[in-house]
Design a protein around this motif. Sequence first.
Motif, PDB file in Angstrom:
ATOM      1  N   ALA A  63      15.299  57.934  69.216  1.00  9.73           N
ATOM      2  CA  ALA A  63      14.934  58.492  67.913  1.00  9.73           C
ATOM      3  C   ALA A  63      13.911  57.602  67.210  1.00  9.73           C
ATOM      4  CB  ALA A  63      16.178  58.657  67.052  1.00  9.73           C
ATOM      5  N   ALA A  64      14.093  56.294  67.294  1.00  8.77           N
ATOM      6  CA  ALA A  64      13.153  55.375  66.649  1.00  8.77           C
ATOM      7  C   ALA A  64      11.758  55.487  67.253  1.00  8.77           C
ATOM      8  CB  ALA A  64      13.665  53.937  66.768  1.00  8.77           C
ATOM      9  N   ASN A  65      11.689  55.581  68.592  1.00 16.84           N
ATOM     10  CA  ASN A  65      10.388  55.710  69.250  1.00 16.84           C
ATOM     11  C   ASN A  65       9.719  57.037  68.902  1.00 16.84           C
ATOM     12  OD1 ASN A  65      10.471  53.214  70.532  1.00 16.84           O
ATOM     13  ND2 ASN A  65      11.575  54.027  72.301  1.00 16.84           N
ATOM     14  N   ALA A  66      10.514  58.130  68.897  1.00 14.08           N
ATOM     15  CA  ALA A  66       9.947  59.449  68.603  1.00 14.08           C
ATOM     16  C   ALA A  66       9.453  59.524  67.162  1.00 14.08           C
ATOM     17  CB  ALA A  66      10.986  60.535  68.864  1.00 14.08           C
ATOM     18  N   ALA A  67      10.171  58.903  66.252  1.00 12.73           N
ATOM     19  CA  ALA A  67       9.805  58.978  64.836  1.00 12.73           C
ATOM     20  C   ALA A  67       8.520  58.214  64.520  1.00 12.73           C
ATOM     21  CB  ALA A  67      10.945  58.438  63.977  1.00 12.73           C
ATOM     22  N   LYS A  68       8.073  57.361  65.414  1.00 10.62           N
ATOM     23  CA  LYS A  68       6.861  56.591  65.163  1.00 10.62           C
ATOM     24  C   LYS A  68       5.618  57.471  65.180  1.00 10.62           C
ATOM     25  CE  LYS A  68       8.639  52.287  67.175  1.00 10.62           C
ATOM     26  NZ  LYS A  68       8.502  51.337  68.310  1.00 10.62           N
ATOM     27  N   SER A  69       5.677  58.596  65.912  1.00  5.22           N
ATOM     28  CA  SER A  69       4.493  59.445  66.060  1.00  5.22           C
ATOM     29  C   SER A  69       4.592  60.680  65.173  1.00  5.22           C
ATOM     30  CB  SER A  69       4.337  59.878  67.524  1.00  5.22           C
ATOM     31  OG  SER A  69       3.253  60.768  67.655  1.00  5.22           O
ATOM     32  N   GLU A  70       3.487  60.994  64.500  1.00  9.02           N
ATOM     33  CA  GLU A  70       3.407  62.201  63.685  1.00  9.02           C
ATOM     34  C   GLU A  70       2.558  63.277  64.352  1.00  9.02           C
ATOM     35  OE1 GLU A  70       2.086  61.307  59.769  1.00  9.02           O
ATOM     36  OE2 GLU A  70       3.466  59.627  59.483  1.00  9.02           O
TER      37      GLU A  70
END
Length: 756
Positions: A202-209
């Motif tokens: 989740a942390a890695n995915a949330a880094k990209s917009e």
Amino acid sequence: MTSIQEGMSGLPSVLDALDMAKTLGVSNATIQAAKASANVKAASDLSLLTEVTRLAGSTSSSLPGGFRDAIFEEQPGDDTKNRIQKAIAEGRHAGLPEGEIQAAIAAIRAHVNDTIASLAASTGSRSLERMRHLAMTIDLGSAFGVDRQVLAKGTAAYEAQLQGNFTAGDVSFVIFAVSRAEQAHAKVPASIALWPKAAAAAANAAKSESPTAYRSWVAAVRDAKAAGLPETADVTTCRSRAQAHLAAELAASAQAPGQPDQRLLRLLDTVADVEAAGLSGATVAEARNATKALASEEVAAVLASNLTAPVGRIVNAFELAGRACVEDLGARKAELAKQLSSRLSGAVSALRAARTAQTLEGLGEAVHFGQKLKQNRTELEAAARVYEAELQSCLVAADVDCVANAVEFAVFAQARVPKQAEGWRVAAKMLADVSRLPSGTASEYDAVMRAVSLARAGGLPENATRLPAVRARAQALTASRIDRALAANDTDSALLALTTAAEAGIPETQLAGVRGKVQASIAAELSAASVVELATTRDAANIVTAADKARRVGLPAATIAAARAEAEARYGKRLTAAREALAASKGVSPKALESFALLADLGRKLAHNKTQMALAARTFEAVLPQEGAATAGDMPLIEAAVSLRDMVRAQLPQRFIQWFVLAQRIRTALPTASSDKSAPEVRSIIEAANGAAMPDTDELVVLKERARANAAFRLVTTVSGSGAASMASAVDVAVRAGVSETKLATASAVTEAFFV
């Protein structure tokens, strides 16, 4: 920590020095003194490590401020176990009394007991430092034999911290505790075991917009739900971005250009992803209804085409309609089956009425549609059998064009194709291609001969379209090629052209004229080769090659045998004379030996009489010196014999072969024999030469002198410097190179002084 590590760094060098001293024969008194020093050093290291263990395992409030900060900043406890084990091993190697080592271990065990008891009894809020401290202490106790019940108590305390209802605020604690659970020998509850992985995703995915990260957002929400992870800020971010992406896709699907099935597929995939992730709401429902409408419209469009739409589009339309849960899909499938049945029956009737390329293709495509659309299997198989019957009729009628067309579309009709029919199709296609090929091109000859060859291999009827014309063309090209080759005295190319034409199926009656020309030319070549004095390898090859070509072109066997016999008789006289001359000569030179070997090699290529060739080999062996009596003066002859032995098939002593190899190595090593880099290779050569009892050639003598000079120089320069390892290496090289005992005694004295 730094001072402790520096204190330990000297022990390995002391141990290395002791080992080196034993190897070089340093006095026993010196060794014992060094060992005593090593014992003191090892004991000091154990004491220091025990203190480190005590300090690192204490609660932070009991440590001196500066030292406490240094320990926890560098996390000294993580490698305590390995450092203690290393210190114990080095202490034993240095001869430290076992009683002192066991006393240190007992102190470590007592400290672990106290620490576990203290940590297990403590209460209060969850603490990352406490979990780290407890896990490290349990792992240390397990390594040094602490009582199992004590360890179990510590593990139980650790596992107790992993129980309970955790919230989003506890995620960091849970992730840390799970990562240390193996060190604490603790079992992780299934309810939190996947939290670290899900939280990291989740942390890695949330880094990209970026919209390209859409699938990672959906996967993060899905995995968090499966892992039971609380709604962290990262999960919430991924969820909101996935829902926003779905809304954008829904809006775009109504306006985006392109095929309807492609737009529908993209929207269906998006809806499936967000539903799999557990997302819901008005946007999801609206998207689901939009997919149904699009899918229904696409099915209606392909049905209206009455099977004129591409089969792929029809298949996709019904598959996507099933995914979109379109109502009355069953009725629409029935309508599709009705259309297909009508097309099949119409194609069968058309083929039976007139067997043409168009009607064959029509039935093949109809069956292909049915296979792709998974329609009535019985009906499709019946249509395929009709196709096969028509194909067989083409074969019976010897209608090559009909067979070629039928085979072309058989794959669509799922029809079985006889091997003969496939051969006809390939040959007919090649004949058609060659007929369109202009004359005079570089590839004309090869293409025409291949077409004729395929027609023969495929059993194509003689009256097949284009076959007579292509065969006549092949005959003319063959005659032209042979005439050009013979004009250039190139019988190889002429014979190849004649052979190719015969293998391609051109009748012998059509080749008789050119065959006679080739036979006459090769007969003249054979006659000329048989009377040549065999003096070179080329001469021997010429007679062998000419005889082979004569056989292939069909010359009488008696003619070939007579030519070979004449050539062998001439060679036999030369070999006998050379063998007798070599046997009678005294002081055979390497040049004379080479001339004889070359002559014997001609006989091997000519397949001369085996008895005569064996006598030549024995004569070659007999002129060499006896193995035990060979001197340095014999080495040139021995080297020549070894290099030529395969030509004569001679059997030489293995020692002669060893000398030959060593002589090559000596010549390679001589230019750099005085350098330190070459010392190992030079020493290896000298040892091998001594072991093989090789005579002292001039080159070997020079190599030995240069090796001794270099070893003496290395010994002097090493004694004047320091370093036991380099001294030992110098002494070893000097001994092997024959340096005097006086100089070696000096080196030993300096080496021993280094340890005192």
